[in-house]
Design a protein around this motif. Structure first.
Motif, mmCIF file in Angstrom:
data_model
loop_
_atom_site.group_PDB
_atom_site.id
_atom_site.type_symbol
_atom_site.label_atom_id
_atom_site.label_comp_id
_atom_site.label_asym_id
_atom_site.label_seq_id
_atom_site.Cartn_x
_atom_site.Cartn_y
_atom_site.Cartn_z
ATOM 1 N N GLU B 17 0.199 -17.514 8.802
ATOM 2 C CA GLU B 17 -0.755 -16.572 8.355
ATOM 3 C C GLU B 17 -1.161 -15.673 9.131
ATOM 4 N N ASN B 18 -2.037 -14.427 8.824
ATOM 5 C CA ASN B 18 -2.501 -13.443 9.607
ATOM 6 C C ASN B 18 -1.181 -12.522 10.344
ATOM 7 N N VAL B 19 -0.298 -12.453 9.460
ATOM 8 C CA VAL B 19 0.948 -11.597 10.077
ATOM 9 C C VAL B 19 0.438 -10.055 10.179
ATOM 10 N N ASP B 20 0.289 -9.769 11.526
ATOM 11 C CA ASP B 20 -0.164 -8.584 11.623
ATOM 12 C C ASP B 20 0.942 -7.259 11.741
ATOM 13 N N THR B 21 0.520 -5.977 11.656
ATOM 14 C CA THR B 21 1.611 -5.153 11.590
ATOM 15 C C THR B 21 2.257 -4.592 12.673
ATOM 16 N N GLY B 37 15.295 3.745 9.491
ATOM 17 C CA GLY B 37 15.726 2.962 10.582
ATOM 18 C C GLY B 37 14.964 1.903 11.091
ATOM 19 N N PHE B 38 13.810 1.875 10.625
ATOM 20 C CA PHE B 38 12.819 0.764 11.273
ATOM 21 C C PHE B 38 13.153 -0.563 10.920
ATOM 22 N N GLY B 39 14.203 -1.013 9.811
ATOM 23 C CA GLY B 39 14.346 -2.167 9.474
ATOM 24 C C GLY B 39 15.033 -3.097 10.710
ATOM 25 N N GLU B 40 15.682 -2.293 11.312
ATOM 26 C CA GLU B 40 16.511 -2.956 12.507
ATOM 27 C C GLU B 40 15.301 -3.539 13.303
ATOM 28 N N SER B 81 -2.968 0.316 11.274
ATOM 29 C CA SER B 81 -2.554 1.196 9.982
ATOM 30 C C SER B 81 -1.512 1.620 9.559
ATOM 31 N N ARG B 82 -0.434 1.406 10.765
ATOM 32 C CA ARG B 82 1.075 1.937 10.740
ATOM 33 C C ARG B 82 1.726 1.756 9.649
ATOM 34 N N GLU B 83 2.060 2.946 8.932
ATOM 35 C CA GLU B 83 2.941 2.797 7.431
ATOM 36 C C GLU B 83 4.344 2.455 8.041
ATOM 37 N N HIS B 84 4.571 2.409 9.244
ATOM 38 C CA HIS B 84 5.963 2.000 9.766
ATOM 39 C C HIS B 84 6.277 0.582 9.364
ATOM 40 N N ALA B 85 5.109 -0.275 9.128
ATOM 41 C CA ALA B 85 5.296 -1.525 8.848
ATOM 42 C C ALA B 85 5.985 -1.634 7.362
ATOM 43 N N ALA B 86 5.358 -0.920 6.686
ATOM 44 C CA ALA B 86 5.977 -0.741 5.323
ATOM 45 C C ALA B 86 7.584 -0.163 5.214
ATOM 46 N N TRP B 87 7.604 0.797 6.060
ATOM 47 C CA TRP B 87 8.889 1.358 6.106
ATOM 48 C C TRP B 87 9.957 0.276 6.620
ATOM 49 N N ALA B 88 9.415 -0.567 7.744
ATOM 50 C CA ALA B 88 10.355 -1.693 8.098
ATOM 51 C C ALA B 88 10.794 -2.473 7.230
ATOM 52 N N LEU B 89 9.847 -2.823 6.414
ATOM 53 C CA LEU B 89 10.093 -4.084 5.623
ATOM 54 C C LEU B 89 11.043 -3.518 4.355
ATOM 55 N N VAL B 96 9.293 -6.820 -2.614
ATOM 56 C CA VAL B 96 8.225 -7.370 -3.046
ATOM 57 C C VAL B 96 7.872 -8.394 -1.930
ATOM 58 N N ILE B 97 6.470 -8.250 -1.591
ATOM 59 C CA ILE B 97 5.615 -9.070 -0.525
ATOM 60 C C ILE B 97 4.728 -10.105 -1.458
ATOM 61 N N VAL B 98 4.934 -11.340 -1.367
ATOM 62 C CA VAL B 98 3.961 -12.203 -2.124
ATOM 63 C C VAL B 98 2.935 -12.661 -1.001
ATOM 64 N N SER B 99 1.703 -12.809 -1.244
ATOM 65 C CA SER B 99 0.910 -13.498 -0.258
ATOM 66 C C SER B 99 -0.625 -13.874 -0.934
ATOM 67 N N SER B 100 -1.306 -14.811 -0.361
ATOM 68 C CA SER B 100 -2.604 -15.087 -1.006
ATOM 69 C C SER B 100 -3.667 -13.973 -0.836
ATOM 70 N N PHE B 101 -3.395 -13.034 0.142
ATOM 71 C CA PHE B 101 -4.378 -12.129 0.738
ATOM 72 C C PHE B 101 -3.633 -10.970 1.232
ATOM 73 N N PHE B 102 -4.022 -9.633 1.084
ATOM 74 C CA PHE B 102 -3.316 -8.502 1.807
ATOM 75 C C PHE B 102 -4.574 -7.955 2.497
ATOM 76 N N ALA B 103 -4.110 -7.208 3.594
ATOM 77 C CA ALA B 103 -5.016 -6.266 4.242
ATOM 78 C C ALA B 103 -5.023 -4.994 3.422
ATOM 79 N N ASP B 104 -6.208 -4.452 3.610
ATOM 80 C CA ASP B 104 -6.345 -3.075 2.680
ATOM 81 C C ASP B 104 -5.282 -2.083 2.990
ATOM 82 N N ILE B 105 -5.499 -1.805 4.337
ATOM 83 C CA ILE B 105 -4.506 -0.509 4.436
ATOM 84 C C ILE B 105 -3.028 -0.920 4.075
ATOM 85 N N PHE B 106 -2.468 -1.998 4.504
ATOM 86 C CA PHE B 106 -1.139 -2.272 4.493
ATOM 87 C C PHE B 106 -0.707 -2.386 2.987
#
Lengths: 470, 195
Positions: B17-21, B37-40, B81-89, B96-106
């Motif tokens: 739970e609460n996986v932060d960026t 290249g952020f996936g690395e 708020s780092r969009e780098h998190a979305a780029w890394a994923l 697709v990311i499945v969760s019971s709740f997402f933080a807004d900015i992510f």
């Protein structure tokens, strides 16, 4: 039905509404820094789109910057390149930049308010989640991703769905030693890290009305730590007094006209919020976090809860704490006073007032990092630096510093740091570093004692010293 | 932006739970000035031990689990708020990311990068976690057009909510800049009305 402060500011900025979809919200001020802007500039360039309103953008360098020897070239090549790119991008697009060394340089959320850029009733965005800080002025301010940075560059607007409204009211009088940081850590510990998600929060009640602008900024800063995109406090005389005379504040007659408008912004008596919480100021004590999210907080005199839950246990394991134990007496080797949460002049005044006549414990490395060049200058001017020097503390140069382990200021593996910053996530202050969030007073006391103490007990014996959230 | 309609695949269960960026992409990797290249370095400090060796305990390093669907615990993507998190994923290969709740900015950042956040009920999330852990080759189908997510070979299915505008952007591969630029006249007109 009456309108909330948030409704009034939001509604005044809606350009258009997509049927069954989001709204186009106009952005008054766009703040940028070196980390989340380069990809947005690249995108515009690739798509051959000009920056629409460069005069509404202000840039600073803060995340990546060293806090020592700022006059020398930056050693880390990637950091240096990122800063160079910010300078190039700003120059190319006619954007005002307060780069490293500039007299207005500083953490974006310290620099903009102190220059009077932040004003009530505005919409402000920045590619940084702590943009919520500016809500202290009755501003709709929130963090955005880099794709949205590009959208604002291109159109000065964002496509957004209006969030729901939340109000947190704290009435009563704070006890001695309880600071704005404790108030927000207390609120988050009570309502959790995601109860604000999907909401914009308003803080109301005596406690916030009696708070200084610095204190209000500390509170609003951490709104995102309970999931809220932003937090706001109604503008009042404290707000107007703070803004008056600042560099970019409206002057003369225009200022008076603005004040007249700002006075119409507070939430109407009959406005209804989607969710409300009420707390009593008397219940709040100095706070500490013991886990790996800002909601895992306890009163300094409290004990770590005995929760059976895998994520909770993972957090305690990371922190090397046990269920049911107290944090009082824990030896601490690192103390950080700084970050966009607590690096304003008031924070250093509180630290200096406590430290005066005492000595830093020998086991402690303490970093005092002002939020901006202006705060740094004020620390020197008010004689606080001398107090810090005499007590064995190191005053460094402005920047985000040890808040996020992006620059050189990192807490070593396994070490605890009592920190005035905003996030205690795993590795936030350095790989394997263990963060305990606290107020500047708790941080100063830890640095002097070399361990965590119950500050409330110490203050009882020093009745002459008043530490309150003024 | 890549178009997205439906996806059927195996999934990876990240039961935290609460996986932060900051965990998704630590700040020390944010010095790049492009999006690639952020996936690395995605989940760097969970994928690798402090000495740099692979952490075999971490789910992304367990060979029985693979696929472009990440099933994660409650409150995914909180913090920075780092969009780098979305780029890394996305760079790591997730769609697709499945969760019971997402933080807004992510959530917004994910949608702006063609990464679909699917919010399910806590009960359905538990079913997904259990099914995948019990049988890693279990396939999950995410249908954006119908707004449903289901566990193949079972009658466990649930519908999910997505903003109609964002849904059409995902399906057609459009982004917000295109739309905002088409509204330039209204924006300029609005500016004249500002106090």
């Amino acid at each position: 039905m009456g309108k909330t402060l948030f409704d009034k500011v939001w509604d005044a900025h809606v350009v258009d509404t997509i049927p069954n979809g989001p709204q186009i919200l106009y952005i008054d001020k766009h703040l940028i820094h070196e980390v989340t802007s380069p990809q947005a500039f690249n995108e515009l360039e690739e798509r051959n789109i000009p920056v629409f309103r460069p005069e509404q953008i202000v840039a600073t360098a803060d995340h990546n910057t060293p806090t020592l020897n700022q006059h020398l070239p930056i050693k880390d090549e990637l950091s240096r390149k990122q800063l160079e790119q910010l300078s190039d991008n700003c120059k190319k697009n006619n954007i005002t930049l307060y780069e490293l060394g500039h007299k207005y340089n500083g953490i974006v959320h310290v620099m903009a308010p102190e220059l009077g850029i932040t004003q009530p009733g505005m919409t402000i965005v920045c590619g940084d989640s702590h943009t919520s800080t500016h809500g202290a002025f009755g501003t709709i301010a929130f963090g955005i991703g880099t794709s949205q940075v590009a959208q604002v560059f291109a159109s000065q607007c964002l496509l957004l769905t209006k969030p729901k409204s939340l109000r947190v009211t704290v009435n009563g009088e704070l006890t001695n030693g309880v600071l704005p940081k404790d108030v927000i850590l207390y609120i988050i510990s009570k309502i959790g890290t995601n109860s604000g998600t999907g909401y914009f929060c308003e803080y109301a009640g005596d406690v916030f009305e009696n708070m200084s602008m610095e204190g209000r900024m500390t509170v609003c800063n951490m709104s995102i730590e309970m999931g809220a995109r932003g937090g706001m406090i109604a503008p009042d005389d404290t707000t107007f007094e703070y803004i008056k005379g600042r560099k970019f504040a409206p002057k003369g007659e225009v200022f008076d006209q603005k004040v007249a408008y700002w006075k119409t912004l507070p939430t109407d008596d009959d406005a209804v919020f989607d969710k409300e919480y009420h707390f009593d100021a008397a219940d709040i004590e100095p706070m500490l976090t013991y886990g790996t999210n800002p909601g895992m907080g306890i009163k300094v005199s409290g004990f770590i809860p005995e929760t059976d839950d895998a994520s909770f246990e993972k957090a305690l394991d990371y922190m090397n704490f046990k269920k049911g134990e107290t944090l009082i007496g824990k030896p601490i080797n690192y103390v950080f006073i700084g970050s966009c949460t607590n690096s304003r002049i008031e924070d250093f005044r509180i630290a200096a007032d406590y430290i005066k006549g005492k000595q830093k414990a020998a086991n402690v490395t303490a970093w005092l990092v002002p939020g901006s060049k202006q705060v740094e200058a004020q620390i020197i001017e008010e004689g606080l630096k001398t107090i810090f020097d005499d007590a064995g503390f190191e005053l460094r140069q402005p920047g985000c510093s040890a808040c996020l382990a992006m620059n050189d200021d990192k807490i070593p593996q396994g070490e605890y740091c009592v920190s005035t910053s905003n996030r205690n996530f795993e590795g936030r202050q350095g790989q394997g570093a263990r963060t305990i969030l606290a107020s500047p007073l708790m941080a100063a006391a830890t640095a002097v004692e070399g361990k965590i103490i119950d500050i409330t007990k110490q203050l009882q014996h020093q009745v002459s010293h008043e530490y309150t959230a003024v | 932006m890549e178009k997205f309609k439906t996806l059927t695949s195996t999934a990876i269960p990240l039961d935290i739970e609460n996986v932060d960026t900051d965990q998704i992409i630590p700040a020390r990797f944010l010095k790049a000035t492009n999006r690639e290249g952020f996936g690395e370095n995605a989940f760097r400090d969970w994928r690798f031990q402090k000495d740099g060796t692979v952490n075999v305990e971490f789910v992304l390093n367990q060979p029985q689990y693979e696929g472009p669907i990440l099933v994660a615990g409650d409150n995914f993507g909180c913090g920075s708020s780092r969009e780098h998190a979305a780029w890394a994923l996305t760079d790591y290969g997730f769609k697709v990311i499945v969760s019971s709740f997402f933080a807004d900015i992510f959530k917004g950042n994910a949608l702006n990068n063609g990464l679909l956040p699917v919010q399910v009920t806590p009960e359905f999330l538990k079913k997904l976690m259990t099914a995948i852990k019990a049988n890693p080759p279990t396939k999950i189908t995410v249908d954006l057009v119908a707004q449903t997510i289901g566990i193949d070979g079972s009658d466990h299915t649930e519908s999910f909510v997505i903003d109609a505008y964002k849904k059409s952007c995902m399906i057609n591969g459009y982004d917000d800049i295109d739309y905002l630029l088409s509204k330039k006249d209204s924006i300029e007109h609005f500016e004249k009305t500002l106090i």
